[in-house]
Design an enzyme around this catalytic site. Structure first.
Site, mmCIF file in Angstrom:
data_model
loop_
_atom_site.group_PDB
_atom_site.id
_atom_site.type_symbol
_atom_site.label_atom_id
_atom_site.label_comp_id
_atom_site.label_asym_id
_atom_site.label_seq_id
_atom_site.Cartn_x
_atom_site.Cartn_y
_atom_site.Cartn_z
ATOM 1 N N LEU A 1 32.861 39.631 37.733
ATOM 2 C CA LEU A 1 34.260 39.398 37.301
ATOM 3 C C LEU A 1 35.065 38.650 38.271
ATOM 4 O O LEU A 1 35.433 39.184 39.449
ATOM 5 C CB LEU A 1 35.015 40.714 36.865
ATOM 6 N N LEU A 2 35.901 37.604 37.912
ATOM 7 C CA LEU A 2 36.747 37.184 38.434
ATOM 8 C C LEU A 2 38.216 37.142 37.877
ATOM 9 O O LEU A 2 38.259 37.334 36.765
ATOM 10 C CB LEU A 2 36.505 35.462 38.825
ATOM 11 N N ASP B 1 42.696 37.244 39.735
ATOM 12 C CA ASP B 1 43.706 36.404 40.342
ATOM 13 C C ASP B 1 43.345 35.384 41.455
ATOM 14 O O ASP B 1 42.336 35.815 42.159
ATOM 15 C CB ASP B 1 44.479 37.456 41.122
ATOM 16 N N GLN C 1 40.148 37.160 43.759
ATOM 17 C CA GLN C 1 39.841 38.501 43.204
ATOM 18 C C GLN C 1 38.434 38.336 42.591
ATOM 19 O O GLN C 1 38.237 37.890 41.583
ATOM 20 C CB GLN C 1 40.882 39.259 42.464
ATOM 21 N N TYR D 1 42.987 43.661 47.322
ATOM 22 C CA TYR D 1 43.711 43.198 46.115
ATOM 23 C C TYR D 1 44.558 41.924 46.840
ATOM 24 O O TYR D 1 44.406 41.379 47.905
ATOM 25 C CB TYR D 1 44.948 44.354 45.834
ATOM 26 N N ASP E 1 50.482 42.232 46.421
ATOM 27 C CA ASP E 1 50.309 40.783 45.945
ATOM 28 C C ASP E 1 51.324 40.009 47.161
ATOM 29 O O ASP E 1 52.173 39.207 46.490
ATOM 30 C CB ASP E 1 50.634 40.382 44.653
ATOM 31 N N GLU F 1 54.265 41.561 38.854
ATOM 32 C CA GLU F 1 52.925 41.213 39.612
ATOM 33 C C GLU F 1 52.763 39.847 40.029
ATOM 34 O O GLU F 1 53.681 38.944 39.599
ATOM 35 C CB GLU F 1 51.750 41.470 39.036
#
Length: 484
Positions: free
Chosen positions: A41-42, A44, A60, A103, A163, A221
């Site tokens: 999974l990809l 941000d 990510q 993250y 973030d 976010e």
């Protein structure tokens, strides 16, 4: 024998990539000119920067499954934003301060050293969240050394505090962080530093129940603060917005405020919130400025918790992709997004048809058919109540002139029925559409509005048809195959 946890995690990730490489690459929905994960999974985009002449994009990444979990930072680099090279894994969730995920975050050039600021996600045995802002650095842009925690959670906020986006202004470093207040209100929070390691809280840039924003989300976010012309832009992804007509149709949404930032108080005096992309899959974008002076943006072509488990690519052990790089331009108080000019390097087999008249009978033009292509329509006369363009029997683009509404329609992955995303549009002058095997990006009127979506048509279907409900449309059509 002591095991280096970081090296061990990276080894496991690399072995997973190698083990699934063949099955991933056999997927008919692998994209041709969009960035994807090598496996897993990809989400941000992170650390988007041009450093020593080369563009770097981190992301990510969960290499072990197509669901969310303890994230790594994957890494691509490019000299031209078109041809990307997969680099070594930059960060792995190996330390006490990031053991449940490295993250999202950003990258800066500090005196020739490439430095990453990111959020370390930690959960204790009871599942309680802890959050740390962390620093890593590299001398060569490939091998990164973690320096550790540089900012802990300040008072007044929950552990949903993440973030970091960092930039330099007037000789000082500034950092904006996405946050949730103890009252469960979304916030963007500003800090400053002289050395990237000791940070001082300035204040809330913007947020729910501040500056006229009532009930505007419980968490903000991936904030990004930058200037376009003489204006400051806060780009952010608020969670918890309620649908309002055509707005905020996705589970979570992304948009921007235009205003002026007071660097002393940290407050942004801003106007209304505007969605950046009107499509089904767009979230957590990140910008950078390059040596050409362009403000570039790349977004995640996905949305958290929005039918992620329905994507057919999961059967081949991968999910999600990045948008194409775009340039942001501010015109008349509105951000226009334009596909970068470098994408023209992919163009092959040009087809130009001028003086086309689209009427009530469906028009099919075989020269315009294709699998991966760019299509441009320049409208010279629009005398119909409804223009309709159908692509691969999977996507329908319509413009309702009477209601001044543009619509993107596709087949829902969960119900199998049509679903739509829409925007108000006073006139239609130009369409620029990028079609990949399982993605579409639509730029209207030179980027006045943009729609991004994943699509999963029958791969063999290359059909394109055009129709006017009544009256006619006169236009020119230009198409290129996009080949890497």
């Amino acid at each position: 024998m002591l095991v280096d946890r970081n090296s061990e995690l990276i080894r496991q990730a690399e072995e997973t990539v190698a083990a699934y490489r063949d099955i991933v690459n056999q997927d008919k929905y692998r994209l041709h000119f969009h960035l994807m994960p090598p496996v897993g999974l990809l989400n941000d985009p992170n650390g988007f920067i041009q450093w020593k002449g080369k563009y770097h994009l981190f992301y990510q990444w969960n290499p072990f499954k197509t669901g969310h979990g303890a994230k790594f930072w994957g890494h691509y680099s490019s000299s031209n934003l078109v041809d990307w090279q997969e680099e070594k894994i930059a960060l792995a969730p190996s330390e006490w301060f990031d053991k449940n995920g490295c993250y999202s975050g950003s990258a800066v050039d500090d005196g020739g050293v490439l430095k990453l600021l990111y959020t370390g996600n930690v959960k204790d045995g009871a599942g309680n969240r802890e959050t740390y802002q962390c620093l890593a650095e590299s001398l060569n842009g490939i091998d990164f050394h973690k320096k550790g925690v540089v900012l802990r959670l300040p008072e007044g906020y929950t552990a949903h505090f993440r973030d970091p986006k960092v930039w330099e202004h007037d000789g000082k470093w500034f950092m904006v962080i996405g946050a949730q207040s103890e009252k469960l209100e979304g916030r963007a929070v500003l800090f400053t530093s002289n050395n990237l390691e000791e940070w001082t809280l300035i204040g809330d840039v913007a947020g729910t129940n501040k500056n006229g924003l009532e009930n505007f989300g419980y968490m903000w976010e991936c904030p990004d603060l930058f200037s376009l012309g003489d204006k400051d832009i806060l780009l952010v992804s608020p969670q918890g917005l309620k649908c309002e007509g055509m707005q905020f149709q996705n589970v979570y949404n992304t948009g921007y405020f235009i205003g002026k930032l007071d660097y002393k108080t940290g407050t942004l005096d801003h106007g209304d919130f505007t969605e950046l992309d009107r499509g089904f899959e767009f979230y957590a974008p990140q910008t950078t400025i390059d040596t050409k002076g362009r403000r570039l943006v790349i977004g995640w072509m996905g949305v958290p918790e929005q039918e992620e488990d329905k994507h057919p690519t999961i059967a081949h052990h991968w999910i999600h992709a990045m948008t194409l790089p775009r340039e942001l331009v501010l015109k008349n108080g509105h951000i226009y997004q334009q596909p970068i000019k470098e994408l023209q390097e992919l163009r092959k087999n040009e087809v130009l048809i001028e003086g086309i008249k689209i009427e009530t009978e469906e028009l099919q033009i075989s020269q315009l058919e294709g699998s991966t292509y760019e299509l441009q329509m320049h409208v010279t006369e629009l005398e119909t109540s409804l223009l309709e363009i159908s692509l691969k029997d999977s996507v329908r683009l319509t413009y309702n002139r009477k209601d001044q509404v543009f619509t993107l329609e596709r087949i829902s992955l969960s119900t199998g029925k049509p679903e739509v995303r829409q925007c108000q549009l006073s006139k239609l002058n130009k369409l620029q559409v990028f079609v990949d095997t399982s993605a579409i990006e639509i730029f209207i009127n030179d980027g006045q509005e943009v729609f991004t979506a994943r699509i999963f048509p029958e791969v063999e279907n290359k059909k394109i048809s055009l129709k006017a409900a009544d009256g006619h449309v006169k236009c020119s059509l230009q198409k290129w195959d996009l080949i890497k």
